[in-house]
Every structure is written in structure tokens, then in C-alpha cells.
Write an enzyme that holds these catalytic residues in place. Structure first.
Site, PDB file in Angstrom:
ATOM      1  N   ASN A 139      40.862  46.914  38.074  1.00 19.91           N
ATOM      2  CA  ASN A 139      39.965  47.721  38.910  1.00 19.91           C
ATOM      3  C   ASN A 139      39.965  49.186  38.489  1.00 19.91           C
ATOM      4  O   ASN A 139      38.915  49.844  38.471  1.00 19.91           O
ATOM      5  CB  ASN A 139      40.366  47.608  40.376  1.00 19.91           C
ATOM      6  CG  ASN A 139      39.959  46.288  40.996  1.00 19.91           C
ATOM      7  OD1 ASN A 139      39.263  45.483  40.378  1.00 19.91           O
ATOM      8  ND2 ASN A 139      40.395  46.043  42.218  1.00 19.91           N
ATOM      9  N   ARG A 153      24.801  36.758  37.088  1.00 15.21           N
ATOM     10  CA  ARG A 153      26.009  36.448  36.333  1.00 15.21           C
ATOM     11  C   ARG A 153      26.238  34.951  36.400  1.00 15.21           C
ATOM     12  O   ARG A 153      25.986  34.325  37.416  1.00 15.21           O
ATOM     13  CB  ARG A 153      27.240  37.167  36.905  1.00 15.21           C
ATOM     14  CG  ARG A 153      27.282  38.650  36.607  1.00 15.21           C
ATOM     15  CD  ARG A 153      28.658  39.240  36.927  1.00 15.21           C
ATOM     16  NE  ARG A 153      28.730  40.630  36.485  1.00 15.21           N
ATOM     17  CZ  ARG A 153      28.551  41.672  37.275  1.00 15.21           C
ATOM     18  NH1 ARG A 153      28.293  41.491  38.551  1.00 15.21           N
ATOM     19  NH2 ARG A 153      28.620  42.892  36.793  1.00 15.21           N
ATOM     20  N   HIS A 195      19.040  41.592  41.765  1.00 16.35           N
ATOM     21  CA  HIS A 195      20.384  41.243  42.232  1.00 16.35           C
ATOM     22  C   HIS A 195      20.378  40.091  43.234  1.00 16.35           C
ATOM     23  O   HIS A 195      21.432  39.599  43.616  1.00 16.35           O
ATOM     24  CB  HIS A 195      21.027  42.486  42.873  1.00 16.35           C
ATOM     25  CG  HIS A 195      22.487  42.364  43.148  1.00 16.35           C
ATOM     26  ND1 HIS A 195      23.009  42.322  44.418  1.00 16.35           N
ATOM     27  CD2 HIS A 195      23.555  42.280  42.304  1.00 16.35           C
ATOM     28  CE1 HIS A 195      24.326  42.209  44.359  1.00 16.35           C
ATOM     29  NE2 HIS A 195      24.690  42.188  43.096  1.00 16.35           N
ATOM     30  N   TYR A 219      35.829  33.691  45.167  1.00 20.07           N
ATOM     31  CA  TYR A 219      35.129  34.622  46.042  1.00 20.07           C
ATOM     32  C   TYR A 219      34.698  33.920  47.325  1.00 20.07           C
ATOM     33  O   TYR A 219      34.289  32.762  47.301  1.00 20.07           O
ATOM     34  CB  TYR A 219      33.870  35.176  45.376  1.00 20.07           C
ATOM     35  CG  TYR A 219      34.089  36.113  44.215  1.00 20.07           C
ATOM     36  CD1 TYR A 219      35.339  36.250  43.599  1.00 20.07           C
ATOM     37  CD2 TYR A 219      33.041  36.872  43.717  1.00 20.07           C
ATOM     38  CE1 TYR A 219      35.525  37.096  42.530  1.00 20.07           C
ATOM     39  CE2 TYR A 219      33.211  37.726  42.634  1.00 20.07           C
ATOM     40  CZ  TYR A 219      34.456  37.836  42.046  1.00 20.07           C
ATOM     41  OH  TYR A 219      34.634  38.682  40.986  1.00 20.07           O
ATOM     42  N   ARG A 237      34.648  45.505  52.962  1.00 17.13           N
ATOM     43  CA  ARG A 237      35.726  45.215  52.026  1.00 17.13           C
ATOM     44  C   ARG A 237      36.301  46.458  51.366  1.00 17.13           C
ATOM     45  O   ARG A 237      37.500  46.661  51.339  1.00 17.13           O
ATOM     46  CB  ARG A 237      35.230  44.248  50.947  1.00 17.13           C
ATOM     47  CG  ARG A 237      36.330  43.763  50.015  1.00 17.13           C
ATOM     48  CD  ARG A 237      35.742  42.984  48.857  1.00 17.13           C
ATOM     49  NE  ARG A 237      35.054  43.831  47.894  1.00 17.13           N
ATOM     50  CZ  ARG A 237      34.213  43.392  46.968  1.00 17.13           C
ATOM     51  NH1 ARG A 237      33.941  42.111  46.891  1.00 17.13           N
ATOM     52  NH2 ARG A 237      33.640  44.234  46.112  1.00 17.13           N
TER      53      ARG A 237
END
Length: 722
Positions: A66, A393, A453, A486, A583
Site C-alpha cells: 500500500n 480488471r 468503472h 474482496y 473503509r
């Protein structure tokens, strides 16, 4: 506050108890600093002794990964602003350089905690016979094996690069681990500097094991202890480790649709040679060498150089986290089938038509037996006429791509909108786009100036009573790997209005034309979602009374847009209760009297990455639930094509309510945001309080599937009796 609710003539603006200047920077937190605060929470999972050992290593590696991305994207972008002389203040009132300086302070503190955790985990790993040691501590037999491995596998891959007037300072690739080696001839005092790139790859891992004692050494340590092979008959004076991070922000200034592929390829080349934004060095590096590197690489020695005690490039610890020691990690999770999709009818389109809509929850429910099954059956069903899909993706060994190609070969019309600018996936998406085009699939790259997206698979099928439109709309990417890691939501539906809206959406994506597009149920960005969201917040204010109080509950990865935050502040001032499950990045400050005392912000960090977006409004009892692809960030709301869809079936709403209530009530994985932007972890009390939220949801999914199985078994038995 009570007088405002009971006496309508008293407005928010003239109430002395309320903060009216919602433009003031003091009411907004810094985006970058709140994202770093999220990484502190991730790091805490690695520090938490209740987490299995190898999963603690995993979280340590996540923080390293990250931070790499943070420097490439966020610090890189801020440095570009500094270089361009940008003097515009951020929402929280900071100049670009002020933001960089504040971030560096936070990062250095996180690095210290990382280093302490690394040492702690090494001790725990050693007790479990996983020992990360120095080359010097190998046994003679292990050294012999290591040296042979070096000669056979590593030495041929090494290319020492000298640095002198005849050999200019070499190019240093992004995130590569490097050795800075100083050597001299035995009869000379003159030193020669050399750079050796450590050739880490899938074929040559960073951590190497020799012998049968579970000893692991780093690849760079192996190289450093065999430099005599590279520099025969020379004296090695020093060998030090360094690593650079380059700016990943290389957005083109002008984009022409017919040249977009070339523009992205050019941007990738630019990124390879982009400005360096961070230099990491071994803490024991000689000051002279450190200064030389900083000068040659063009970074500020005092601002941009970070000393590391321990492993440089901690993202490579993912290799350790993946070791085959199941007793040292979370109990394996096998996603279950969605109970509705276990219908005796084998055709998924019949099942969707029978139910109207089906909610799928990943990773608790299988991506393979829901989303991939939907696309797989669409590719072979003789009644399917067309498939349209957005691709942001996907996995390297993607079945999604395989099924799209199968569909084209089976005579379906297939159209795919590939987002070439998906950060760090550009090269893969270029490859997929070319692969799909070679299979005869119609590929477009979306709308000029906007990222696509949204997550949609749209199927047109010739049913018994005419054409019917089916869709999967999700919050996550069509990636089989992340679907197991996820936490996401998806809706399989044949709702006619949603189908009509998706027809409009894909016509927009494939043409870029916007005039006179009307949507019945979907809320797309950039045109509608933000306006609709703010209107729904304002509607909650108008309908709020003590007898019928307003309630807004939003779950998203980030909350950054100032206009949305201001609308939430006003709703709080009116007495509306607001629960936010955010988050990572959150600019809003909860719990401030006269501003946000009715707002609660929590963050969930645990085994799975929280990725779903859910929007709930009580709406005076006429409840509304929406799921979608957009975070509440200005870029998502104004510069991306996103969609948000209502979830209307009572049974599905009940599932979402239960799912959301679990998250809001959990004690084990929840952090409460404080008014100053800091976070305090909830205290677990009793056995229930210690249960991981993700474990709770796994159990709930198992319970739902077991109940469905009992019902199906009962129906089967009744059928036999007849």
C-alpha cells in the site's frame, strides 16, 4: 436541536447552536492523511495476536504494498503539483508541499511500527520452524548448497554496472531491489562503485530455502556473499541495499479516441522513466553513498530518502505469507453456492426470470457458480443473441475472457468496453483488448475523458415471449482471484426498466453521445448519481420528525467529495441519524456539536477487503437500498462512468439489512472514527464480541444455504409422496 425539529420557522441557518460555515477547511480532513490512517489499521491486524501468524505476515506485506502505491500515486501527484507551481489549497486548507511534508511524518512513524512488527514476527516464525536468517548463519552444508544455487541459477542473471566517467549512472527501475557495491584493486586505494539489480521474478523468489531446517535467506544476501565471483581478485569494501519508487501519474494531456491505445502505451513508457519520488536505503548505508545516490537520482536527501531497518520492499513478504502451513493461517474458506441458484432448473436464465432478481455476496458465495456461470451459459445458450460487458480488471487466467470468446465463436454479438486506464492494469488490459479483437469481438475503450468503472454483464436473450434483457450489476471487478478476497455485492436481474437503462448506458459507452438519454431506475455517473444522492439526503431532512426519524446508512470505500459531505452535515444538523461504514479515506469529521453529532463513522478491517458500496435511505418508511460501483469521491462522481442500481425485492432487502446490521454491530473488526480524524478500535466483550465480522458472514451464508437445502429436500419428499 429539539427546537429546530419542533418549530419549522426556526431554520438551520439562523440557529446559534449550529455551525453554518460549511466551507471552512477545519471541517474537512486531509485525503492523504486519512488514507495513511487506514494503513495504520491494516498494520494493526498484523500486530493483533488473535490473527493467525502467516496472516499477520500477510498484513505486514499489505502495508508495504500500500505504501508503494501511495508514493507512486498520491505523493507522485502532489510532487507534480509542486513542480507545476500549483498554489491551490486542498479542501482542508493545505498546499501540495505541506501535504507531502505531513504525509512523510506519518509514513516514517508507520515504518518504525513496521520494523518492530517485522522483528516480532520473525521471532514467532522461528518458533514455528520458519527462520529468516542471515547467510552467515547458514550451516556449512547449507552454504555449500546455496553457493551452488548461486552459480547455477543466479550468477548468469546478474549484470554489474559500473559508475565512472565511462559508465554513466545506470537507470534504476521502479520498485527493484538493488545492491550498491564498492570495490577496489588490492594494491590501490581508489574505489569503484557498481550497481547490481537483484533479479527477483516468478522464477527466482526473493526468499530462498536451503537445507531441511526451514532456514530462509534473501536473494540479495546470497548475492552479497558471493561477490567474489562477480569481482574476482578485487576487494569488496561495502555492499548496501537501496530501492526507488517512481511516479505513476503519467496521464496524457490530450486523448483522441482513435489513438487511445497508442496514448496509453506511450504513458506506460513514460511511467517507466518517470521521476523518482522515494529512495529507500539500508539504515547502515554510508552517508557519502546515500548522498551520492540522492544526487544521481534527483531526490532531496533529507525529504525523500527513507532509512529502512529490516527488509527493504516488504511487499515481497507475501511469499512468506503463502507458505504451505495451513495451521498458521485462517481456516480455509470455500465459497458456497447461492441457494437460489441451486434451483432444480439447470438454466440460469430461467432461475433469474423465476425470481426476478438474485443477490450474490462475495466471497461468501461462489463467483464461479454465480457470475462465471451466468456468462458461461450465456456464451452457449442458443437463445442468447448478444452479450455486452464492461471490463476494468480481470485475472491473468480469466475464464471471463474465455467465455466471451466462446460466445463470439458461437455466433453471439459480443461487445466489450475495456478500460485501458485502470491503474497498474493498463498493460494487461491492452493485451486483453487485442486478444478480444482478434476473436472478432467488438471492443471499445469507453468515453473520451472518463474512466469506465461500472461493473456490468448485459445479456439479450430470445425468451418464449420475445426478447428479454438480463444483467449482472456488481460492486467488484470481474476477477476470480479478488472475488475470493474482496467483500462485494452483485445483482442478477431481468428487471425490464433496468434492462432498458442498460441499453441506453451501452449506447452511450460505445458512441460517447449523451443527448436525451433517460434512465428509469439506474443512477449513472457522471450525470445523475451525485445529484440524486444529494437530493435523497435532502429528502431525508425534509421527512425527518421525532415520530418518524430520518436514517441514512452508507457503505463505501471512501468519502471524499465536499458537496456530499456538506449535505450530510446539514442532515445531521437537522437531526437525521447517519451511519457511515467507510473503509479508508474519509474527509468528514463525525461527532462535532452543532455540525455532525448525529453522524457515526466506522471502518472495518479484517480477513477480507471491504469493497462493496451500499446506500440506504429510510425515506419515511418507504425504504430504499442501492448498490453500485462508485465511491463517494469527486473523481468517481464526476470523472468516471459508474452505475448505481436499486435493490427492490423485499427478500433481497432483508438480506442487505442483515448484512449491514452485522457490520454496524460488530465489535471485533470495527474502528470508530473520532472528531479529530483518529480511530479507536471497539472493545470486544464476551465470546460474541470476539467473532470476526467475516466469520459471522461466513456462518450466516452457511445457515442460509442449509435452510434452502432443507426446504428443497422437503419439497422433493412431498413430490415423491404425490
Amino acid at each position: 436541536m429539539e427546537s429546530i425539529v419542533s418549530e419549522p420557522e426556526v431554520t438551520i441557518e439562523n440557529s446559534p447552536k449550529l455551525i453554518t460555515d460549511l466551507e471552512s477547511p477545519e471541517w474537512y480532513l486531509n485525503r492523504e492523511l486519512t488514507w495513511l490512517a487506514f494503513n495504520r489499521r491494516v498494520l494493526h491486524e498484523g500486530q493483533d495476536e488473535r490473527v493467525p501468524l502467516l496472516d499477520r505476515v500477510f498484513f505486514l506485506a499489505v502495508v508495504g504494498s500500500n505504501l508503494d502505491e501511495f508514493f507512486m500515486k498520491r505523493i507522485g501527484g502532489l510532487k507534480q503539483q509542486v513542480g507545476a507551481g500549483v498554489r491551490e489549497l486542498s479542501v482542508d486548507g493545505r498546499l501540495p508541499q505541506e501535504q507531502i511534508d505531513a504525509c512523510h511524518i506519518e509514513v516514517r512513524d508507520i515504518l518504525l511500527q513496521q520494523e518492530e512488527l517485522e522483528e516480532e514476527l520473525k521471532r514467532h516464525l522461528s518458533r514455528k520452524h520458519i527462520r529468516l536468517i542471515a547467510y552467515a548463519d547458514l550451516s556449512p552444508e547449507e552454504k555449500e548448497e546455496a553457493e551452488q544455487y548461486f552459480l547455477d541459477q543466479v550468477y548468469p542473471m546478474l549484470t554489474p554496472q559500473g559508475m565512472d566517467p565511462a559508465h554513466p549512472f545506470p537507470f534504476i527501475s521502479n520498485l527493484s531491489v538493488n545492491l550498491l557495491v564498492s570495490v577496489r584493486y588490492p594494491d590501490s586505494e581508489h574505489s569503484y562503485m557498481n550497481r547490481i539489480k537483484v533479479p527477483v521474478s516468478e522464477d527466482m523468489p526473493r526468499f530462498l530455502s536451503f537445507g531441511e531446517n526451514g532456514h530462509l535467506i534473501t536473494l540479495e544476501d546470497l548475492i552479497a556473499n558471493n561477490l567474489g565471483v562477480l569481482f574476482p581478485e578485487m576487494v569488496v569494501e561495502s555492499c548496501e541495499i537501496f530501492r526507488v519508487t517512481r511516479n505513476a501519474i503519467t496521464e496524457p494531456h490530450q486523448e483522441q479516441a482513435n489513438d487511445l491505445l497508442l496514448v496509453i502505451e506511450s504513458a506506460l513508457r513514460e511511467r517507466k522513466f518517470a521521476e523518482i519520488v522515494r529512495l529507500e536505503v539500508d539504515k547502515d548505508m554510508e552517508p557519502l553513498h546515500r548522498g551520492m545516490l540522492a544526487a544521481e537520482l534527483g531526490v532531496d536527501e533529507f525529504r525523500d530518502v527513507f532509512e529502512v531497518d529490516g527488509i527493504i520492499g516488504k511487499r515481497d513478504l507475501f511469499q512468506i505469507a503463502k507458505l504451505d502451513r495451513p495451521e498458521l493461517r485462517y481456516e480455509p474458506h470455500k465459497p458456497l453456492d447461492n441457494p437460489v441458484l441451486l434451483d432444480e432448473d439447470p438454466n440460469i436464465f430461467h432461475v433469474i426470470r423465476k425470481n426476478g432478481s438474485i443477490l450474490v455476496q462475495h466471497p461468501y458465495e461462489s463467483f464461479n457458480t454465480s457470475v462465471e456461470r451466468y456468462l458461461r451459459e450465456a456464451s452457449t445458450d442458443p437463445k442468447v443473441r448478444a452479450i455486452k460487458m464492461t471490463l476494468y480488471r480481470t485475472a491473468g487466467d480469466s475464464r471471463v475472457i474465455e467465455y466471451l470468446i466462446d460466445a463470439a465463436r458461437n455466433g453471439k454479438q459480443v461487445a466489450v468496453v475495456v478500460e485501458l486506464k485502470a491503474r497498474f492494469d493498463e498493460q494487461a488490459n491492452i493485451r486483453w483488448a487485442e486478444y478480444l479483437e482478434e476473436a472478432g469481438i467488438h471492443v471499445t475503450y469507453g468515453v473520451v475523458g472518463l474512466k469506465t468503472h461500472c461493473k456490468v454483464i448485459f445479456v439479450i436473450r430470445k425468451d418464449f415471449n420475445g426478447l428479454r434483457r438480463y444483467a449482472h450489476i456488481g460492486t467488484g471487478n470481474y476477477h476470480s482471484g479478488t472475488a475470493r478476497m474482496y467483500s462485494d455485492l452483485g445483482l442478477l436481474t431481468c428487471d425490464g426498466d433496468i434492462g432498458a437503462d442498460l441499453t441506453e448506458l451501452f449506447n452511450y459507452l460505445t458512441t460517447g453521445y449523451t443527448p436525451m438519454r433517460h434512465y428509469r431506475k439506474l443512477l449513472p455517473s457522471p450525470r445523475m448519481f451525485k445529484k440524486a444522492l444529494i437530493k435523497k439526503i435532502e429528502r431525508e431532512v425534509r421527512g425527518h420528525t421525532p415520530e418518524n426519524p430520518g436514517l441514512i446508512q452508507l457503505k463505501t470505500n471512501a468519502l471524499e467529495d465536499r458537496e456530499v459531505i456538506a449535505a450530510l452535515y446539514k442532515a445531521s444538523q437537522a437531526g437525521v441519524q447517519i451511519d457511515l461504514v467507510i473503509r479508508d479515506t474519509c474527509r468528514l469529521r463525525p461527532g462535532i456539536p452543532g455540525l455532525s453529532e448525529n453522524i457515526r463513522v466506522i471502518s472495518l478491517v479484517g480477513r477480507f477487503l471491504e469493497h462493496a458500496r451500499l446506500f440506504y435511505f429510510r425515506n419515511q418508511g418507504e425504504e430504499e437500498y442501492f448498490i453500485g460501483s462508485a465511491d463517494l469521491m469527486q473523481r468517481n462522481l464526476e470523472s468516471r462512468v459508474e452505475i448505481c442500481t436499486p435493490v427492490e425485492a423485499p427478500k433481497l432487502r432483508k438480506q442487505l439489512r442483515q448484512w449491514l446490521d452485522f457490520q454496524l454491530a460488530n465489535k471485533r473488526n470495527v474502528w470508530e472514527m473520532q472528531p479529530d480524524g483518529s480511530y479507536v478500535q471497539r472493545v470486544s466483550k464476551g465470546r460474541v464480541g470476539t467473532i470476526c465480522i467475516h466469520r459471522q458472514l461466513i456462518k450466516q451464508t452457511e445457515k442460509r444455504l442449509a435452510e434452502a437445502s432443507r426446504i428443497n429436500m422437503k419439497k422433493a419428499m412431498m413430490g415423491k409422496k404425490r
